[in-house]
Scaffold this active site. Sequence first.
Site, PDB file in Angstrom:
ATOM      1  N   ASP A   1       0.862  -1.165   0.000  1.00  0.00           N
ATOM      2  CA  ASP A   1       0.000   0.000   0.000  1.00  0.00           C
ATOM      3  C   ASP A   1       0.913   1.234   0.000  1.00  0.00           C
ATOM      4  O   ASP A   1       1.895   1.277  -0.731  1.00  0.00           O
ATOM      5  CB  ASP A   1      -0.941  -0.065   1.214  1.00  0.00           C
ATOM      6  CG  ASP A   1      -2.008   1.016   1.211  1.00  0.00           C
ATOM      7  OD1 ASP A   1      -2.892   0.992   0.340  1.00  0.00           O
ATOM      8  OD2 ASP A   1      -1.946   1.907   2.085  1.00  0.00           O
TER       9      ASP A   1
ATOM     10  N   TYR B   1      -3.217  10.147   2.446  1.00  0.00           N
ATOM     11  CA  TYR B   1      -4.264  10.696   1.586  1.00  0.00           C
ATOM     12  C   TYR B   1      -4.090  12.172   1.234  1.00  0.00           C
ATOM     13  O   TYR B   1      -4.335  12.574   0.095  1.00  0.00           O
ATOM     14  CB  TYR B   1      -5.632  10.431   2.224  1.00  0.00           C
ATOM     15  CG  TYR B   1      -5.868   8.953   2.358  1.00  0.00           C
ATOM     16  CD1 TYR B   1      -6.074   8.166   1.229  1.00  0.00           C
ATOM     17  CD2 TYR B   1      -5.785   8.316   3.599  1.00  0.00           C
ATOM     18  CE1 TYR B   1      -6.228   6.799   1.330  1.00  0.00           C
ATOM     19  CE2 TYR B   1      -5.935   6.945   3.709  1.00  0.00           C
ATOM     20  CZ  TYR B   1      -6.141   6.193   2.564  1.00  0.00           C
ATOM     21  OH  TYR B   1      -6.267   4.841   2.655  1.00  0.00           O
TER      22      TYR B   1
ATOM     23  N   HIS C   1      -6.450  -6.770  -1.394  1.00  0.00           N
ATOM     24  CA  HIS C   1      -5.530  -5.706  -0.994  1.00  0.00           C
ATOM     25  C   HIS C   1      -4.657  -6.139   0.184  1.00  0.00           C
ATOM     26  O   HIS C   1      -3.567  -5.602   0.380  1.00  0.00           O
ATOM     27  CB  HIS C   1      -6.344  -4.461  -0.624  1.00  0.00           C
ATOM     28  CG  HIS C   1      -5.517  -3.235  -0.408  1.00  0.00           C
ATOM     29  ND1 HIS C   1      -4.724  -2.680  -1.393  1.00  0.00           N
ATOM     30  CD2 HIS C   1      -5.350  -2.438   0.685  1.00  0.00           C
ATOM     31  CE1 HIS C   1      -4.113  -1.610  -0.923  1.00  0.00           C
ATOM     32  NE2 HIS C   1      -4.475  -1.442   0.329  1.00  0.00           N
TER      33      HIS C   1
END
Length: 311
Positions: free
Chosen positions: A104, A229, A289
């Site tokens: 990730d 983010y 994921h």
Amino acid sequence: MAQQIEHTHLLLRGLNLHLAQVGKDELGTVVFLHGFPEIWYTWRHQMLAVAAAGYRAIAPDSRGYGLSDQPAEDVEATWEDLVADVLAILDALSIHKVFLVGKDYGAMPAYDFALRHPDRTRGVMCMGIPFSPGPFNFDTMPEGFYILRWREPDRAEADFGRHDVRRVVRTIYILFSRSDVPIAEEGQEIMDLADLSTPLPPWFTEEDLDAYAALYEKSGFRYPLQIPYRSLHRMTKHVDPKFQVPVFMVMGEKDYCFKFPGFEAAMRSGVMNTFAPDLKITYIPEGSHFVQEQFPDQINDLLLGFLKDHP
């Protein structure tokens, strides 16, 4: 199982960073870099596997995550800090060269470290995120796309604040384990996409959830929303990057990130080969994921094979 893993803190670059460690470094050291909503614990299966094979495993909680300190609120979050933290860990522990394993957003500092410090890198293995020489562009995604929602100031805080930390982590784990990209409809928030009646993935237990929730109770979500983010537009820009070390990319074909703009094309078209001459890509047909938790034995075999191929 995880009781074999030892825990310590190092004061580095003004922050106490938490490290989980196991193994003796007979064959080398492997540093594991987690993503979101993860902590060191996401690597528990891989840490024990490489330790049993003769390697030392080190998995830090990234700055602002888990048991690591929070940077001050007025300090801008940068990707360069994550690379510098890895270098500081190696220097503090007198480790010259390591294998890096990232997943990730943890893939980004793993790639960047290998490019900046090839003399300290034996190889890099990443899951879920292909290498990009510059920031990812999500402008073509719908307004309800979770990354666009969470990069808005205060929006995720208001969404998460309706629930306790355990419920937030639970919901994100459920959403991120699916093959569909999390996208909210108008009038919906991301936390509305799953409720308490939605079961956890079969490979993720209530005890696992407790471990994650306990550490997010400590850290909260302020810094995890900054990295990744609200900092994706500030990802490192590389000019003509070329990896001088072996690169191994593992992608679950049921990982929702595989549907991000340009991700599949970057891997299947050979674009990554232009940056990494010594590149290997393996696809896990049913992999999500969280493929390292979903199929730990398969990922352990792939990881140990990569380590042994580059003694």
